[in-house]
Design a protein around this motif. Structure first.
Motif, PDB file in Angstrom:
ATOM      1  N   ASP A 166       0.818  -1.220   0.000  1.00  0.00           N
ATOM      2  CA  ASP A 166       0.000   0.000   0.000  1.00  0.00           C
ATOM      3  C   ASP A 166       0.851   1.268   0.000  1.00  0.00           C
ATOM      4  OD1 ASP A 166      -2.545  -1.330   0.176  1.00  0.00           O
ATOM      5  OD2 ASP A 166      -1.990  -1.872   2.224  1.00  0.00           O
ATOM      6  N   ASN A 167       2.007   1.200   0.659  1.00  0.00           N
ATOM      7  CA  ASN A 167       2.842   2.404   0.798  1.00  0.00           C
ATOM      8  C   ASN A 167       4.302   2.109   0.471  1.00  0.00           C
ATOM      9  OD1 ASN A 167       0.756   4.173   2.031  1.00  0.00           O
ATOM     10  ND2 ASN A 167       0.811   2.608   3.632  1.00  0.00           N
ATOM     11  N   PHE A 168       5.002   3.166   0.031  1.00  0.00           N
ATOM     12  CA  PHE A 168       6.435   3.047  -0.227  1.00  0.00           C
ATOM     13  C   PHE A 168       7.196   3.099   1.088  1.00  0.00           C
ATOM     14  CE2 PHE A 168       4.956   4.777  -4.325  1.00  0.00           C
ATOM     15  CZ  PHE A 168       5.545   3.865  -5.184  1.00  0.00           C
ATOM     16  N   ARG A 169       8.383   2.485   1.092  1.00  0.00           N
ATOM     17  CA  ARG A 169       9.284   2.647   2.233  1.00  0.00           C
ATOM     18  C   ARG A 169       9.965   4.008   2.117  1.00  0.00           C
ATOM     19  NH1 ARG A 169      12.527  -3.053   3.013  1.00  0.00           N
ATOM     20  NH2 ARG A 169      10.744  -4.452   2.833  1.00  0.00           N
ATOM     21  N   SER A 170      10.595   4.390   3.211  1.00  0.00           N
ATOM     22  CA  SER A 170      11.258   5.695   3.260  1.00  0.00           C
ATOM     23  C   SER A 170      12.242   5.868   2.092  1.00  0.00           C
ATOM     24  CB  SER A 170      12.007   5.835   4.594  1.00  0.00           C
ATOM     25  OG  SER A 170      12.726   7.035   4.624  1.00  0.00           O
ATOM     26  N   GLY A 171      12.080   6.951   1.331  1.00  0.00           N
ATOM     27  CA  GLY A 171      13.024   7.295   0.260  1.00  0.00           C
ATOM     28  C   GLY A 171      12.700   6.692  -1.097  1.00  0.00           C
ATOM     29  N   GLN A 172      11.862   5.646  -1.143  1.00  0.00           N
ATOM     30  CA  GLN A 172      11.628   4.960  -2.417  1.00  0.00           C
ATOM     31  C   GLN A 172      10.903   5.843  -3.440  1.00  0.00           C
ATOM     32  OE1 GLN A 172       9.504   1.392  -1.160  1.00  0.00           O
ATOM     33  NE2 GLN A 172      11.281   0.123  -1.610  1.00  0.00           N
ATOM     34  N   ARG A 173       9.886   6.565  -2.997  1.00  0.00           N
ATOM     35  CA  ARG A 173       9.066   7.336  -3.941  1.00  0.00           C
ATOM     36  C   ARG A 173       9.902   8.385  -4.671  1.00  0.00           C
ATOM     37  NH1 ARG A 173       4.804  10.610  -5.548  1.00  0.00           N
ATOM     38  NH2 ARG A 173       2.842   9.483  -5.727  1.00  0.00           N
ATOM     39  N   GLN A 174      10.758   9.083  -3.924  1.00  0.00           N
ATOM     40  CA  GLN A 174      11.599  10.127  -4.521  1.00  0.00           C
ATOM     41  C   GLN A 174      12.541   9.542  -5.564  1.00  0.00           C
ATOM     42  OE1 GLN A 174      11.455  13.582  -4.026  1.00  0.00           O
ATOM     43  NE2 GLN A 174      12.786  13.484  -5.818  1.00  0.00           N
ATOM     44  N   VAL A 175      13.115   8.379  -5.256  1.00  0.00           N
ATOM     45  CA  VAL A 175      14.018   7.709  -6.200  1.00  0.00           C
ATOM     46  C   VAL A 175      13.260   7.361  -7.485  1.00  0.00           C
ATOM     47  CG1 VAL A 175      15.443   5.656  -6.603  1.00  0.00           C
ATOM     48  CG2 VAL A 175      15.473   6.740  -4.367  1.00  0.00           C
ATOM     49  N   ILE A 176      12.065   6.804  -7.318  1.00  0.00           N
ATOM     50  CA  ILE A 176      11.265   6.367  -8.468  1.00  0.00           C
ATOM     51  C   ILE A 176      10.854   7.564  -9.329  1.00  0.00           C
ATOM     52  CG2 ILE A 176       9.034   5.318  -9.110  1.00  0.00           C
ATOM     53  CD1 ILE A 176       9.543   3.438  -6.594  1.00  0.00           C
ATOM     54  N   GLU A 177      10.511   8.670  -8.682  1.00  0.00           N
ATOM     55  CA  GLU A 177      10.152   9.883  -9.446  1.00  0.00           C
ATOM     56  C   GLU A 177      11.352  10.367 -10.263  1.00  0.00           C
ATOM     57  OE1 GLU A 177       8.594  12.653  -6.626  1.00  0.00           O
ATOM     58  OE2 GLU A 177       6.589  11.771  -6.639  1.00  0.00           O
ATOM     59  N   ASP A 178      12.543  10.337  -9.644  1.00  0.00           N
ATOM     60  CA  ASP A 178      13.756  10.748 -10.381  1.00  0.00           C
ATOM     61  C   ASP A 178      14.044   9.776 -11.524  1.00  0.00           C
ATOM     62  OD1 ASP A 178      14.107  12.952  -8.848  1.00  0.00           O
ATOM     63  OD2 ASP A 178      15.875  12.248  -7.763  1.00  0.00           O
ATOM     64  N   ALA A 179      13.807   8.478 -11.285  1.00  0.00           N
ATOM     65  CA  ALA A 179      14.037   7.472 -12.326  1.00  0.00           C
ATOM     66  C   ALA A 179      13.111   7.699 -13.517  1.00  0.00           C
ATOM     67  CB  ALA A 179      13.817   6.068 -11.755  1.00  0.00           C
ATOM     68  N   LEU A 180      11.872   8.123 -13.238  1.00  0.00           N
ATOM     69  CA  LEU A 180      10.897   8.356 -14.315  1.00  0.00           C
ATOM     70  C   LEU A 180      11.177   9.654 -15.079  1.00  0.00           C
ATOM     71  CD1 LEU A 180       7.643   7.187 -12.486  1.00  0.00           C
ATOM     72  CD2 LEU A 180       8.819   6.026 -14.353  1.00  0.00           C
TER      73      LEU A 180
END
Length: 718
Positions: free
Chosen positions: A18-32
């Motif tokens: 349901d939720n990202f772990r700490s730091g994952q979302r920011q990394v994924i946004e940069d990857a995209l």
């Protein structure tokens, strides 16, 4: 970015979370956003998801560089179980399988391709990659275990240095470098050696909060301690030894003591190693005894303990190896057995290195490892400072924080020890000095007439290990020196003379001796625990049918949620963390049927609890304590009956209170004290206990504060 708002939806659909772990979302946004990335996340921090989810969202193929066959096969298997189109190309495939997979890739049917660096850079493979780029498109190149690119890393691989040619060949394709450990020096090296351009750097905390770290002195009865640790800890474990001989000896002894165990080292055939590793991953065997050759390719998330029966060569390797415990975020244990003899073995191995600079680095790294093993500070403080991360200490999850060692004044003993070094004219090592102090009758003592010295026999009141503890402490405090020519002769310095003139006091931390026993008493498990065992059996059966590791079906944490909430509809089952759309359709009905049958037999109903708010189940050892407590036994009586220390029983009770079990705290802490402690927690929050103890004063014990904290945490979660 248009995709960002739907990231959580994609996460639940593909991976069931349901939720990202700490730091994952920011990394994924940069990857995209098509940026080069350097991602440093500790083992178990969710590093793989940072490239896997963007790969599913982006158009084209993501190429993943992975150094080990076992690792890539494991990851591909886990992705396929989530219904994700992933494959690998490596030497385990025949030519037909290779061609078939290449056709799938060219047909745009694969999103993630795992490949070793040697194959990726081969003359045959690069033209194929060009064709893929032209027909399907390459969305990104993810380089896993990126520390392998650096000579300063703990696992340098020369072939990784050649990966920079990919940057020249495909200048517009983003490169994502990922690693679980990297010092500042290694980080700079990764960026340079891979040619990363204006890389977005993401460094997660190296603090693995779920791991309990402890160091134990290795003694004659340490095997009994090891056996106790294995018997009292549930789940899989890895035991590391320095040499193949030790691996074989320890495996033989454990097998004799009915432990399900296999060996792993370079002396076995490739087939034996592969077979043993597979049996461990699939839970056919519980414990692996191994040299450091084992582990880098292990993606097993539910290893509950890692024991180093010999000291590792450096702190970075220790962090990496011990970090193979608890990758799923569940509580796990890391134990290091330490003896001075192991240090001498490593010093000998270092002396065999031909390059003097390599020897120098290795000696410095060994010294840091010794400081960690003998340190009385918080284990995390020592570890994290190595990686340049500040940590204030008092982690409450290491031996030094949970059981601070008493510091004692050993000035008189230090004067005796140093005087003996002086009387022996600074020409001998620690072993001989201790023999003289204890009045031993050795040939060496007779030869040099050291039985006539005034210091001969003045230390009979202390054991060999106590004198050795003092000697090491004097060396680490800089109150004594030792030659580094291989003979380790003790030498006095100006501080030594200050001690002997009573101008300087000597205090050392003295380990508390633990009684080594174990308890084989079995306890009737709670309903949730019994259901959990049934669900584990079902998971193992399905895993065996499909020839995959059990954790690939469902993680331990997801099984625990099933056992707690007992979902009996597909809708309820699909809401559990770790159940994605593919796994719901693949396994939902089988697990729901198991839960329904159990509930009908036991007359139980489905729990209408929000899965996200569930507390962990008590462990088996906590349940044993709970049963005895409910029988009316006092803490000291429980401790005596279970052959454990009272502080361990207190810790069990604290955890049981926090896990909402029926413990009457009023019998343990006076109400007036409870109210005062509660008020302090409400004011200061969930901080370490030492400042709270200082705030409350001497009349409040750490045990009382811990017990109230358990209740406070339990209430705070509601």
């Amino acid at each position: 970015m248009s995709q960002s708002p739907n990231l959580e939806k994609a996460l639940k659909y593909h991976f069931g979370y349901d939720n990202f772990r700490s730091g994952q979302r920011q990394v994924i946004e940069d990857a995209l956003s098509n940026r080069d990335l350097l991602i440093i996340m500790p083992t178990g921090g969710g590093k793989s998801l940072c490239f896997q989810l963007p790969a599913l969202i982006k158009k084209g193929l993501t190429v993943v560089v992975s150094p080990l066959i076992a690792l890539m096969q494991d990851q591909v298997e886990a992705l396929r179980k989530n219904g994700i189109a992933a494959t690998f190309l490596n030497s385990s495939l025949n030519s037909y399988q290779t061609r078939s997979r290449e056709q799938y890739i060219l047909g745009g049917k694969v999103k993630l391709l795992y490949v070793a660096p040697e194959r990726l850079l081969s003359e045959r493979f690069l033209p194929f990659l060009d064709l893929v780029h032209h027909q399907v498109g390459i969305s990104a190149i993810a380089i896993d275990e990126a520390h392998c690119v650096s000579e300063w890393g703990h696992d340098f691989r020369p072939e990784y240095r050649q990966l920079i040619s990919l940057r020249k060949r495909y200048p517009d394709i983003p490169v994502w470098a990922l690693t679980a450990t990297a010092t500042d020096r290694v980080r700079i090296d990764i960026i340079q050696q891979l040619g990363l351009k204006e890389a977005s750097i993401h460094i997660a905390s190296f603090n693995r909060q779920n791991l309990y770290y402890e160091v134990r002195t290795k003694k004659k009865n340490s095997y009994a301690e090891l056996l106790e640790l294995i018997r009292e800890t549930e789940g899989s474990g890895i035991i590391y030894c320095l040499t193949r001989k030790k691996v074989d000896e320890l495996t033989f002894k454990l097998q004799h003591d009915k432990v399900s165990v296999l060996p792993y080292h370079a002396g076995l055939t490739d087939e034996e190693r592969s077979q043993n590793q597979t049996r461990f991953i699939r839970d056919d065997v519980r414990v692996m005894v191994a040299t450091i050759a084992f582990g880098m390719g292990i993606n097993k998330p539910d290893v509950r303990f890692v024991i180093h029966f010999d000291i590792p060569r450096n702190l970075e390797s220790y962090y990496q190896e011990s970090g193979r415990a608890g990758r799923d975020g569940e509580a796990s244990r890391c134990t290091l057995f330490y003896s001075y003899g192991d240090v001498k073995t490593i010093e000998y191995l270092i002396s065999q290195k031909s390059d003097p600079q390599e020897q120098l680095i290795a000696k410095q790294q060994l010294r840091q490892m010794i400081d960690y093993a003998e340190g009385t500070d918080c284990r995390r403080t020592i570890q994290l400072s190595y990686f340049g991360e500040r940590f204030t200490g008092n982690c409450s999850n290491c031996d030094n924080c949970r059981h601070p060692k008493p510091v004692e004044d050993w000035t008189v003993e230090a004067m005796k020890f140093l005087s003996c070094v002086a009387r022996c004219k600074e020409k001998f090592g620690m072993g001989h000095i201790i023999d003289v102090l204890r009045g031993a009758k050795t040939q060496k003592i007779s030869q040099y007439e050291h039985d006539k010295l005034s210091t001969y026999g003045i230390g009979k009141d202390r054991g060999i290990e106590e004198w050795r503890l003092l000697g090491r402490s004097l060396l680490h405090q800089g109150l004594l020196e030792q030659t580094s020519d291989g003979y380790a002769v003790l030498k006095l310095n100006s501080l030594s003379w200050e001690v002997m003139r009573r101008q300087r006091q000597v205090s050392i931390a003295v380990p508390i001796l633990q009684k080594i026993t174990w308890n084989e008493e079995t306890t009737k498990a709670t309903e949730a625990e019994m259901l959990l065992q049934k669900l584990r059996s079902l998971r193992k059966k399905l895993a065996d049918e499909q020839s995959v590791p059990p954790y690939v079906i469902f993680a331990d944490s997801t099984l625990k949620l099933m056992a707690q909430t007992k979902p009996q509809t597909k809708e309820a089952f699909g809401k559990l963390s770790g159940v994605g759309s593919h796994k719901l359709s693949q396994y939902g009905e089988k697990f729901i049927a198991e839960i329904r049958n159990y509930c009908q037999e036991s007359g139980l109903k489905e729990q209408q609890t929000n899965a996200g708010d569930l507390l962990d189940l008590p462990s088996t050892t906590e349940l044993q304590t709970l049963q005895l407590y409910q029988q009316g036994l006092s803490i000291s009586e429980i401790a005596k009956k279970r052959n454990l220390r009272p502080t361990t029983i207190i810790r069990h009770l604290c955890d049981l209170i926090e896990k909402n079990q029926s413990i009457d705290i009023n019998q343990l802490v006076p109400l007036q004290k409870q109210q005062k402690i509660w008020q302090v927690f409400d004011t200061l929050g969930d901080i370490s206990l030492t400042p709270i103890k200082e705030y409350l004063g001497e009349s409040y014990s750490f045990d009382e504060i811990r017990l109230v904290r358990g209740k406070w945490r339990q209430k705070s979660r509601k």
